[in-house]
Design an enzyme around this catalytic site. Structure first.
Site, short mmCIF file in Angstrom:
data_model
loop_
_atom_site.label_atom_id
_atom_site.label_comp_id
_atom_site.label_asym_id
_atom_site.label_seq_id
_atom_site.Cartn_x
_atom_site.Cartn_y
_atom_site.Cartn_z
N ASP A 146 0.87 -1.19 0.00
CA ASP A 146 0.00 0.00 0.00
C ASP A 146 0.89 1.23 0.00
O ASP A 146 1.63 1.45 0.95
CB ASP A 146 -0.91 0.00 1.24
CG ASP A 146 -2.03 1.02 1.14
OD1 ASP A 146 -1.92 1.98 0.34
OD2 ASP A 146 -3.03 0.86 1.86
N ARG A 148 -0.42 4.38 -0.84
CA ARG A 148 -1.28 5.56 -0.97
C ARG A 148 -0.94 6.60 0.11
O ARG A 148 -0.58 6.26 1.22
CB ARG A 148 -2.75 5.17 -0.81
CG ARG A 148 -3.30 4.34 -1.93
CD ARG A 148 -4.68 3.84 -1.64
NE ARG A 148 -4.71 2.95 -0.49
CZ ARG A 148 -5.83 2.44 0.02
NH1 ARG A 148 -6.99 2.77 -0.48
NH2 ARG A 148 -5.77 1.62 1.04
#
Ligand SMILES: [Zn+2]
Length: 221
Positions: A146, A148
Site C-alpha cells: 500500500d 497511498r
C-alpha cells in the site's frame, strides 16, 4: 505497510504539507442520478493529477461532516468489477451523503491498486487467479502492499474549511493517516458491503492482513 514504506510515505506526506501542494482549478454544479451536488476539482501541483470533491450542501466550517475519502478504482467504480468492493462503497457513500443532505466525497486519482497503478493492479489480478492473495500478488511483482498517501485529501478538507468529519471507511490506516495530517475524525462510519463469490477472499485478506474492519458500530474516536 512495512516500516520502510511507512517511513517513505511519511516523508512524501510531510513534503506535501510543507509545500501547499494543491490548487482549486474548477467548480460547478453537478446533477447526478443520486441528487444535486457541487463538484470542485483540485490539481496536485507536483504531478498535475486532478482530484475531486463532490460536495452536498454547505459544509463550510462544518462539524462532524459526513465524509468519504475514496481511492480511484476504474474496474470497480466504472465497470462494476466484483473483484473488489470499491464501486459499491463509492455508491453507498454518495447515497448516504445525499440522504444526510450535507457531506463530501473526495475522489483521489492515482490510487489504483492501493497506489501501484492500473496495469500493475491488473497484473496482480492475474497472479490472484493462480492462487495468490492481494498482498502476496503485490509483493510477487516487487511492489509495495500500500503506497497511498491521504495528505492530499487532508489538504482538500482544509481548503473546504471542514472543521471535523465522520469518516465513512473500513480502513483504520486511512483514519490514522488523515488524523496525522490534521483532520479531526470524530467518528467512523463503516461501509458494510456484502461479499460475493468473486471478492470474498479479497475482503478476507483485507481484514486479516491489512486490518480492515467490517462489523464496526458507529463510534466516536
Ligand atoms: Zn477496487
Amino acid at each position: 505497510m512495512r516500516y520502510v514504506e511507512q517511513e517513505q510515505a511519511a516523508l512524501v506526506e510531510a513534503a506535501y504539507q510543507r509545500a501547499g501542494c494543491i490548487a482549486k482549478v474548477a467548480t460547478s454544479a453537478l446533477p447526478t442520478a443520486v441528487g444535486e451536488f457541487a463538484i470542485h476539482v483540485y490539481q496536485e501541483l507536483e504531478t498535475g493529477l486532478e482530484h475531486v470533491a463532490l460536495v452536498k450542501g454547505d459544509i463550510t466550517h462544518g462539524q462532524d461532516v459526513l465524509t468519504r475519502v475514496h481511492s480511484e478504482c476504474m474496474t470497480g467504480d466504472i465497470f462494476g468489477s466484483q473483484r473488489c468492493d470499491c464501486g459499491e462503497q463509492l455508491h453507498l457513500a454518495q447515497q448516504r451523503i445525499q440522504t444526510e443532505g450535507t457531506g463530501v466525497l473526495i475522489y483521489l486519482r492515482g490510487h489504483e491498486g492501493r497506489g501501484i497503478g492500473l496495469s500493475n493492479k491488473i497484473r496482480a489480478y492475474a497472479l490472484q487467479d493462480h492462487g495468490l492473495d492481494t498482498v502476496e500478488a503485490n509483493l510477487a511483482l516487487g511492489l509495495p502492499v500500500d503506497q497511498r498517501s491521504f495528505a492530499i485529501a487532508a489538504e482538500m478538507l482544509k481548503c473546504l474549511k471542514v472543521c471535523s468529519i465522520r469518516l465513512m471507511s473500513n480502513n483504520p490506516d486511512k483514519n490514522s493517516s488523515l488524523q496525522r495530517h490534521g483532520v479531526s475524525v470524530n467518528a467512523i462510519v463503516p461501509l458494510r458491503i456484502p461479499a460475493n463469490a468473486n471478492n470474498r477472499k479479497y475482503l478476507e485478506t483485507k481484514a486479516s492482513k491489512l486490518g480492515h474492519l467490517f462489523n464496526w458500530p458507529v463510534f466516536r474516536v
